[in-house]
Design an enzyme around this catalytic site. Structure first.
Site, short mmCIF file in Angstrom:
data_model
loop_
_atom_site.label_atom_id
_atom_site.label_comp_id
_atom_site.label_asym_id
_atom_site.label_seq_id
_atom_site.Cartn_x
_atom_site.Cartn_y
_atom_site.Cartn_z
N ARG A 1 4.27 -0.20 -4.65
CA ARG A 1 3.94 -0.66 -3.29
C ARG A 1 2.67 -1.50 -3.26
O ARG A 1 2.32 -2.06 -2.22
CB ARG A 1 3.79 0.55 -2.36
CG ARG A 1 5.06 1.35 -2.20
CD ARG A 1 4.84 2.49 -1.25
NE ARG A 1 4.66 2.02 0.10
CZ ARG A 1 5.63 1.90 1.00
NH1 ARG A 1 6.85 2.26 0.68
NH2 ARG A 1 5.38 1.45 2.20
N ASN B 1 -2.03 2.56 5.48
CA ASN B 1 -1.11 1.47 5.16
C ASN B 1 -0.79 0.78 6.46
O ASN B 1 -0.39 1.42 7.43
CB ASN B 1 0.17 2.05 4.53
CG ASN B 1 1.26 1.00 4.37
OD1 ASN B 1 0.97 -0.18 4.19
ND2 ASN B 1 2.51 1.42 4.43
N GLY B 2 -0.96 -0.57 6.47
CA GLY B 2 -0.70 -1.33 7.69
C GLY B 2 -1.87 -2.26 7.97
O GLY B 2 -2.71 -2.49 7.09
N GLU C 1 8.36 -15.61 -10.20
CA GLU C 1 7.81 -14.27 -9.98
C GLU C 1 7.44 -13.56 -11.30
O GLU C 1 6.41 -12.91 -11.38
CB GLU C 1 8.90 -13.47 -9.26
CG GLU C 1 8.54 -12.10 -8.85
CD GLU C 1 9.70 -11.40 -8.12
OE1 GLU C 1 10.85 -11.88 -8.22
OE2 GLU C 1 9.45 -10.38 -7.48
N LYS D 1 6.42 -4.30 -4.04
CA LYS D 1 7.86 -4.18 -3.86
C LYS D 1 8.27 -3.98 -2.41
O LYS D 1 9.35 -4.37 -2.02
CB LYS D 1 8.38 -3.02 -4.71
CG LYS D 1 9.88 -3.05 -4.82
CD LYS D 1 10.37 -2.38 -6.07
CE LYS D 1 11.86 -2.57 -6.21
NZ LYS D 1 12.26 -3.93 -6.59
N HIS E 1 18.39 -36.79 -3.02
CA HIS E 1 17.66 -37.19 -1.80
C HIS E 1 16.16 -37.01 -1.97
O HIS E 1 15.45 -36.82 -1.00
CB HIS E 1 18.20 -36.41 -0.59
CG HIS E 1 19.65 -36.69 -0.36
ND1 HIS E 1 20.10 -37.86 0.21
CD2 HIS E 1 20.76 -35.98 -0.68
CE1 HIS E 1 21.43 -37.85 0.26
NE2 HIS E 1 21.85 -36.71 -0.29
N TRP F 1 -2.46 -2.82 -1.69
CA TRP F 1 -2.09 -4.23 -1.77
C TRP F 1 -2.99 -4.90 -0.74
O TRP F 1 -2.84 -4.69 0.47
CB TRP F 1 -0.61 -4.42 -1.43
CG TRP F 1 -0.16 -5.82 -1.68
CD1 TRP F 1 0.30 -6.34 -2.87
CD2 TRP F 1 -0.13 -6.90 -0.74
NE1 TRP F 1 0.60 -7.67 -2.71
CE2 TRP F 1 0.35 -8.04 -1.42
CE3 TRP F 1 -0.46 -7.03 0.61
CZ2 TRP F 1 0.51 -9.28 -0.81
CZ3 TRP F 1 -0.32 -8.26 1.22
CH2 TRP F 1 0.17 -9.37 0.52
N GLU G 1 17.80 -17.92 -6.33
CA GLU G 1 17.43 -16.61 -6.87
C GLU G 1 16.85 -16.75 -8.28
O GLU G 1 15.82 -16.14 -8.60
CB GLU G 1 18.67 -15.69 -6.87
CG GLU G 1 18.53 -14.38 -7.61
CD GLU G 1 17.37 -13.51 -7.12
OE1 GLU G 1 16.84 -13.74 -6.02
OE2 GLU G 1 16.96 -12.62 -7.89
N CYS H 1 0.85 -1.17 0.00
CA CYS H 1 0.00 0.00 0.00
C CYS H 1 0.90 1.24 0.00
O CYS H 1 1.91 1.28 0.70
CB CYS H 1 -0.94 0.11 1.19
SG CYS H 1 -2.17 -1.20 1.25
N LYS I 1 12.95 -15.83 -9.51
CA LYS I 1 12.59 -14.93 -10.60
C LYS I 1 11.74 -15.65 -11.65
O LYS I 1 10.84 -15.05 -12.24
CB LYS I 1 13.84 -14.35 -11.28
CG LYS I 1 14.57 -13.32 -10.46
CD LYS I 1 13.73 -12.07 -10.23
CE LYS I 1 14.49 -10.99 -9.50
NZ LYS I 1 14.85 -11.29 -8.11
#
Ligand code: F6R
Length: 583
Positions: free
Chosen positions: A29, A98-99, A470, A578, A486, A72, A463, A2, A467
């Protein structure tokens, strides 16, 4: 998560031209919905993309006081009614938040008993009703209402209120970030300084459990007892990159291509102006019994490289994912925490460092965004100087995190030459980008991809897999090559794509590649070894640690080009934001 912005000005400002232009800068955000309200009763909200929404706002909508929000979603689905601003039934008090208000159900029930009718599924809706009840119905001042709210509410909040026909902005905050930008024609409140960094370099950062009243030409801050708080204006330096996408189709590819420049800028600053911080870090590491890296997502992967580098030089180090820190780690006053975070706002990391400080631990941070919460809570902070990263996925900031960690390792006898990195980054791009496009065509219909690494390349395997999930939404698993046998090897079938990260002199990774090839896998090799005849992507020569930068770049490019072929939203992947400012 947010983003909130608000403006108060001496002359009337345009909502579209001024307020929403800065909101657009916070779109990373969260982008589930968008909305604004003014103190003259105009408001609008929508679940359409932000650009579309802004283009439909009439240029003539003007006001002295306005607030806006990009969401968000946490509590309540992505719907028009759940979009901010929220307001009371008489449409007098408008709020952006926001929160998360953790005890919203208890506050809501109490307000419902007083006869207020709620219409959304959100936690945030309790805020306008609470302030309406206190300020409008019971005629209390904002200060009295804010003190009561700070006492009653559990959870996190950066809240801005505008009240119809009232010419002030009101704000309060706990744990979620909030800054006041000082403009020539008034003030702007925002979740982060990027919202107004093109207009001013002066800001005041809110402390936790404080509130403020902002007039057109003055502001006052108060603590939770209602006592006036003295404030300090910070002059910041930020926003060094070209801010639009320029000739690139997406920010992600623009940011990947910025790396020769951004890495060079960082190296220069670590060798000059940030040198002092590095030497303080050397002392702190020397005094500590152990170093614990704390981070999330991509920043955690960078942290694992930090651990690899420091342990090899005799410095006991660990990396812990921030959200699980409490369950899996103990801190004492001999612990040095190194918090790695692009945004400097990730709530799970903020929580860990606040608790660790209470235990007497010292905090070092490696952040991109200056004056972020994590930086402000650190004993020493290094800035990675990558400039604004607009794409939700981290690329150039990951590279700069790694370079910063190499500099920390250099304090403990890591001897490799770091000055060649920018040129090698450039060469990696020049030599491989066209080839990546060809491989993207081969891979973009695949359902699963595995990525294998060992030692310094294990975090890179994770990483690259992150990606691939994502950006193009390809299911991918990044793992230690040694763990494959394994269990996971059972999933390998004919033509299963397996990316193998094989730096020079790594016989064990070569064997792992052979083992999966023998089972029919389509092996894709990234290496820095010219003599390896089976290399698909050859990157510049380097040690294992720096190979992590160049091999990651191949993975980032691959994720980008597969995403392009899949036609997905590259810069704003679904469900992501983000800056993860909630737990
Ligand atoms: C992935 C990505 C995220 C972030 C994570 C932590 O591309 O960007 O995994 O790394 O959300 O964010 P920061 O670094 O801001 O703490």
């Amino acid at each position: 998560m947010c983003g909130i912005t608000a403006k108060i000005s001496i002359e009337e400002h345009g909502v579209r031209r001024d307020l929403l232009r800065s909101l657009k800068r916070l779109e990373y955000r969260g982008y589930d919905s968008v909305g604004f309200a003014t103190n003259n009763g105009v408001f609008s909200k929508s679940t359409s993309p932000m650009s579309e929404f802004i283009s439909e706002v009439d240029e003539d909508v003007k006001s002295f006081v306005s607030i806006s929000h990009t969401r968000w979603a946490t509590h309540g689905g992505v719907t028009h009614v759940n979009a901010h601003p929220h307001f009371d039934s008489t449409k007098t008090v408008f709020v952006v938040h926001n929160g998360i208000i953790e005890n919203y159900d208890e506050i809501r029930e109490e307000l419902e008993r007083k006869g207020y009718d709620f219409v959304t599924e959100t936690d945030s809706e309790v805020i306008p009703f609470f302030f309406y009840d206190e300020m409008i119905k019971n005629k209390k001042s904002f200060g009295e209402a804010a003190k009561e709210f700070i006492k009653r509410a559990r959870g996190t909040f950066a809240i801005i209120l505008t009240i119809k026909n009232d010419d002030k902005l009101y704000a309060l905050k706990r744990d979620s970030p909030l800054a006041l930008g000082i403009l020539d024609d008034g003030f702007m409140l925002a979740s982060d300084i990027f919202a107004f960094s093109d207009e001013t370099n002066k800001a005041i950062f809110f402390e936790d459990d404080t509130y403020a009243e902002i007039k057109k030409n003055a502001y006052s801050f108060y603590d939770s007892n209602g006592d006036v708080q003295s404030t300090e204006i910070t002059v910041f330096d930020w926003g060094v990159e070209e801010e639009d996408v320029q000739d690139y189709p997406h920010f992600m590819i623009k940011e990947i291509h910025e790396q020769p420049k951004t890495s060079k800028r960082l190296i220069n600053s670590l060798e000059t102006e940030q040198k002092k911080e590095l030497s303080k870090i050397k002392d702190l590491i020397g005094e500590a019994k152990r170093v614990v890296f704390v981070a999330s997502g991509t920043s955690y992967h960078a942290s694992l490289i930090g651990v690899h580098l420091l342990n090899r030089r005799g410095v006991e180090s660990h990396a812990v994912i921030a959200s699980e820190f409490e369950s899996f780690y103990l801190v004492d006053d001999k612990t040095l925490i190194i918090a790695v975070s692009q945004s400097g706002e990730t709530m799970d990391v903020v929580t860990v460092i606040k608790k660790a400080k209470e235990e007497g631990a010292k905090i070092v941070s490696v952040v991109n965004v200056p004056y972020s919460t994590i930086q402000r809570h650190s004993d020493v902070s290094l800035e990675i100087r990558a400039g604004q990263e607009v794409c939700v996925a981290s690329t150039k900031t990951f590279t700069n995190q790694l370079i910063t960690l190499f500099f920390i390792a250099k304090l403990f006898s890591y001897k490799e030459d770091l000055s060649l990195i920018p040129d090698k980054i450039k060469k990696t791009l020049e030599d491989n980008e066209d080839k990546v496009k060809v491989y993207a065509k081969k891979l973009y219909k695949k359902k699963d991809v595995f990525v294998l690494g060992k030692g310094a390349t294990y975090p890179i395997a994770r990483e690259i897999a992150l990606k691939l999930k994502e950006i193009p939404y390809v299911h991918a698993e990044g793992m230690m090559a040694g763990e494959l046998k394994h269990g996971t090897i059972a999933l390998v079938e004919k033509d299963t794509p397996i990316i193998c990260l094989i730096p020079k002199n790594n016989p064990s990774m070569l064997s792992s590649a052979k083992e999966v090839e023998a089972r029919g896998a389509e092996v894709i090799v990234i290496s820095n070894d010219k003599s390896n005849k089976e290399v698909d992507f050859l990157v510049p020569e380097s040690d294992d640690a720096q190979f992590s930068i160049y091999s990651t770049m191949i993975g980032h490019l691959l994720s980008y080009y597969i995403g392009v072929l899949r036609g997905v939203s590259i810069d704003k992947p679904r469900n992501l934001a983000k800056s993860v400012t909630v737990h």
